[in-house]
Design a protein around this motif. Structure first.
Motif, PDB file in Angstrom:
ATOM      1  N   SER A 296      45.048  33.716  35.770  1.00  0.00           N
ATOM      2  CA  SER A 296      45.326  35.007  36.414  1.00  0.00           C
ATOM      3  C   SER A 296      44.083  35.566  37.097  1.00  0.00           C
ATOM      4  CB  SER A 296      45.877  36.002  35.398  1.00  0.00           C
ATOM      5  OG  SER A 296      44.911  36.282  34.418  1.00  0.00           O
ATOM      6  N   TRP A 297      42.909  35.341  36.497  1.00  0.00           N
ATOM      7  CA  TRP A 297      41.657  35.786  37.142  1.00  0.00           C
ATOM      8  C   TRP A 297      41.420  35.011  38.431  1.00  0.00           C
ATOM      9  CZ3 TRP A 297      38.720  39.889  36.334  1.00  0.00           C
ATOM     10  CH2 TRP A 297      38.861  40.576  35.137  1.00  0.00           C
ATOM     11  N   ALA A 298      41.703  33.718  38.429  1.00  0.00           N
ATOM     12  CA  ALA A 298      41.526  32.911  39.638  1.00  0.00           C
ATOM     13  C   ALA A 298      42.448  33.402  40.747  1.00  0.00           C
ATOM     14  CB  ALA A 298      41.790  31.441  39.329  1.00  0.00           C
ATOM     15  N   ILE A 299      43.690  33.711  40.393  1.00  0.00           N
ATOM     16  CA  ILE A 299      44.636  34.219  41.388  1.00  0.00           C
ATOM     17  C   ILE A 299      44.193  35.583  41.896  1.00  0.00           C
ATOM     18  CG2 ILE A 299      47.019  35.018  41.699  1.00  0.00           C
ATOM     19  CD1 ILE A 299      47.827  32.750  39.751  1.00  0.00           C
ATOM     20  N   THR A 300      43.668  36.425  41.000  1.00  0.00           N
ATOM     21  CA  THR A 300      43.178  37.749  41.405  1.00  0.00           C
ATOM     22  C   THR A 300      42.046  37.624  42.410  1.00  0.00           C
ATOM     23  OG1 THR A 300      43.796  38.670  39.257  1.00  0.00           O
ATOM     24  CG2 THR A 300      42.186  39.910  40.562  1.00  0.00           C
ATOM     25  N   PHE A 301      41.079  36.755  42.132  1.00  0.00           N
ATOM     26  CA  PHE A 301      39.963  36.576  43.065  1.00  0.00           C
ATOM     27  C   PHE A 301      40.425  35.967  44.376  1.00  0.00           C
ATOM     28  CE2 PHE A 301      37.116  37.229  39.423  1.00  0.00           C
ATOM     29  CZ  PHE A 301      36.179  38.065  40.025  1.00  0.00           C
ATOM     30  N   LEU A 302      41.429  35.106  44.331  1.00  0.00           N
ATOM     31  CA  LEU A 302      41.962  34.539  45.561  1.00  0.00           C
ATOM     32  C   LEU A 302      42.620  35.621  46.416  1.00  0.00           C
ATOM     33  CD1 LEU A 302      42.454  32.014  47.220  1.00  0.00           C
ATOM     34  CD2 LEU A 302      44.592  31.702  45.978  1.00  0.00           C
ATOM     35  N   ILE A 303      43.357  36.517  45.791  1.00  0.00           N
ATOM     36  CA  ILE A 303      43.973  37.620  46.527  1.00  0.00           C
ATOM     37  C   ILE A 303      42.907  38.536  47.110  1.00  0.00           C
ATOM     38  CG2 ILE A 303      45.399  39.691  46.258  1.00  0.00           C
ATOM     39  CD1 ILE A 303      47.087  38.036  44.252  1.00  0.00           C
ATOM     40  N   ILE A 304      41.857  38.818  46.338  1.00  0.00           N
ATOM     41  CA  ILE A 304      40.751  39.629  46.849  1.00  0.00           C
ATOM     42  C   ILE A 304      40.118  38.951  48.056  1.00  0.00           C
ATOM     43  CG2 ILE A 304      38.413  40.440  46.323  1.00  0.00           C
ATOM     44  CD1 ILE A 304      39.418  40.970  43.451  1.00  0.00           C
ATOM     45  N   ALA A 305      39.951  37.632  47.985  1.00  0.00           N
ATOM     46  CA  ALA A 305      39.353  36.895  49.099  1.00  0.00           C
ATOM     47  C   ALA A 305      40.223  36.963  50.347  1.00  0.00           C
ATOM     48  CB  ALA A 305      39.134  35.441  48.699  1.00  0.00           C
ATOM     49  N   ILE A 306      41.526  36.844  50.171  1.00  0.00           N
ATOM     50  CA  ILE A 306      42.438  36.902  51.318  1.00  0.00           C
ATOM     51  C   ILE A 306      42.392  38.282  51.964  1.00  0.00           C
ATOM     52  CG2 ILE A 306      44.881  36.876  51.976  1.00  0.00           C
ATOM     53  CD1 ILE A 306      45.225  34.617  49.887  1.00  0.00           C
ATOM     54  N   ILE A 307      42.432  39.326  51.142  1.00  0.00           N
ATOM     55  CA  ILE A 307      42.389  40.692  51.678  1.00  0.00           C
ATOM     56  C   ILE A 307      41.053  40.955  52.361  1.00  0.00           C
ATOM     57  CG2 ILE A 307      42.386  43.143  51.052  1.00  0.00           C
ATOM     58  CD1 ILE A 307      44.447  42.389  48.860  1.00  0.00           C
ATOM     59  N   ALA A 308      39.956  40.536  51.735  1.00  0.00           N
ATOM     60  CA  ALA A 308      38.634  40.745  52.339  1.00  0.00           C
ATOM     61  C   ALA A 308      38.503  39.969  53.647  1.00  0.00           C
ATOM     62  CB  ALA A 308      37.543  40.324  51.358  1.00  0.00           C
ATOM     63  N   GLY A 309      39.060  38.763  53.682  1.00  0.00           N
ATOM     64  CA  GLY A 309      39.020  37.979  54.914  1.00  0.00           C
ATOM     65  C   GLY A 309      39.815  38.624  56.036  1.00  0.00           C
ATOM     66  N   LEU A 310      40.961  39.200  55.700  1.00  0.00           N
ATOM     67  CA  LEU A 310      41.768  39.873  56.722  1.00  0.00           C
ATOM     68  C   LEU A 310      41.072  41.119  57.259  1.00  0.00           C
ATOM     69  CD1 LEU A 310      45.348  39.597  55.175  1.00  0.00           C
ATOM     70  CD2 LEU A 310      44.462  38.404  57.189  1.00  0.00           C
ATOM     71  N   LEU A 311      40.299  41.786  56.395  1.00  0.00           N
ATOM     72  CA  LEU A 311      39.604  42.997  56.814  1.00  0.00           C
ATOM     73  C   LEU A 311      38.241  42.710  57.449  1.00  0.00           C
ATOM     74  CD1 LEU A 311      40.459  45.335  53.810  1.00  0.00           C
ATOM     75  CD2 LEU A 311      41.498  45.302  56.082  1.00  0.00           C
ATOM     76  N   GLY A 312      37.835  41.453  57.462  1.00  0.00           N
ATOM     77  CA  GLY A 312      36.600  41.084  58.134  1.00  0.00           C
ATOM     78  C   GLY A 312      35.366  41.039  57.245  1.00  0.00           C
ATOM     79  N   PHE A 313      35.528  41.173  55.954  1.00  0.00           N
ATOM     80  CA  PHE A 313      34.394  41.096  55.032  1.00  0.00           C
ATOM     81  C   PHE A 313      34.192  39.640  54.624  1.00  0.00           C
ATOM     82  CE2 PHE A 313      36.214  45.368  54.241  1.00  0.00           C
ATOM     83  CZ  PHE A 313      35.136  46.123  54.694  1.00  0.00           C
ATOM     84  N   THR A 314      33.557  38.866  55.505  1.00  0.00           N
ATOM     85  CA  THR A 314      33.464  37.428  55.273  1.00  0.00           C
ATOM     86  C   THR A 314      32.558  37.081  54.098  1.00  0.00           C
ATOM     87  OG1 THR A 314      31.727  37.269  56.939  1.00  0.00           O
ATOM     88  CG2 THR A 314      33.991  36.862  57.660  1.00  0.00           C
ATOM     89  N   GLY A 315      31.520  37.846  53.872  1.00  0.00           N
ATOM     90  CA  GLY A 315      30.625  37.569  52.747  1.00  0.00           C
ATOM     91  C   GLY A 315      31.321  37.751  51.416  1.00  0.00           C
ATOM     92  N   ILE A 316      32.041  38.838  51.292  1.00  0.00           N
ATOM     93  CA  ILE A 316      32.787  39.105  50.058  1.00  0.00           C
ATOM     94  C   ILE A 316      33.908  38.074  49.895  1.00  0.00           C
ATOM     95  CG2 ILE A 316      34.290  40.767  48.895  1.00  0.00           C
ATOM     96  CD1 ILE A 316      32.655  42.970  50.286  1.00  0.00           C
ATOM     97  N   ALA A 317      34.556  37.731  50.997  1.00  0.00           N
ATOM     98  CA  ALA A 317      35.644  36.751  50.935  1.00  0.00           C
ATOM     99  C   ALA A 317      35.122  35.395  50.477  1.00  0.00           C
ATOM    100  CB  ALA A 317      36.323  36.623  52.295  1.00  0.00           C
TER     101      ALA A 317
END
Length: 57
Positions: free
Chosen positions: A3-24
């Motif tokens: 569940s933590w892996a899925i959570t971080f993956l969702i965070i990465a997808i959202i950050a990537g869509l918003l343009g935060f490439t470093g966080i993604a």
């Protein structure tokens, strides 16, 4: 742990869509690490269960 892996993956997808490439990129790295640790622990647990002679669930 999965569940933590899925959570971080969702965070990465959202950050990537918003343009935060470093966080993604960091979130993807953490998600990948957690996923592989989960897989390794899962395999170890299945082997341990097989050695003890209990049937799979």
């Amino acid at each position: 742990m999965l569940s933590w892996a899925i959570t971080f993956l969702i965070i990465a997808i959202i950050a990537g869509l918003l343009g935060f490439t470093g966080i993604a990129g960091t979130a993807v790295g953490i998600a990948e690490l957690l996923f592989f640790v989960f897989i390794i622990l899962f395999i170890v647990a299945m082997i341990a269960r097989a050695v003890r002679g209990k049937p799979p669930v």
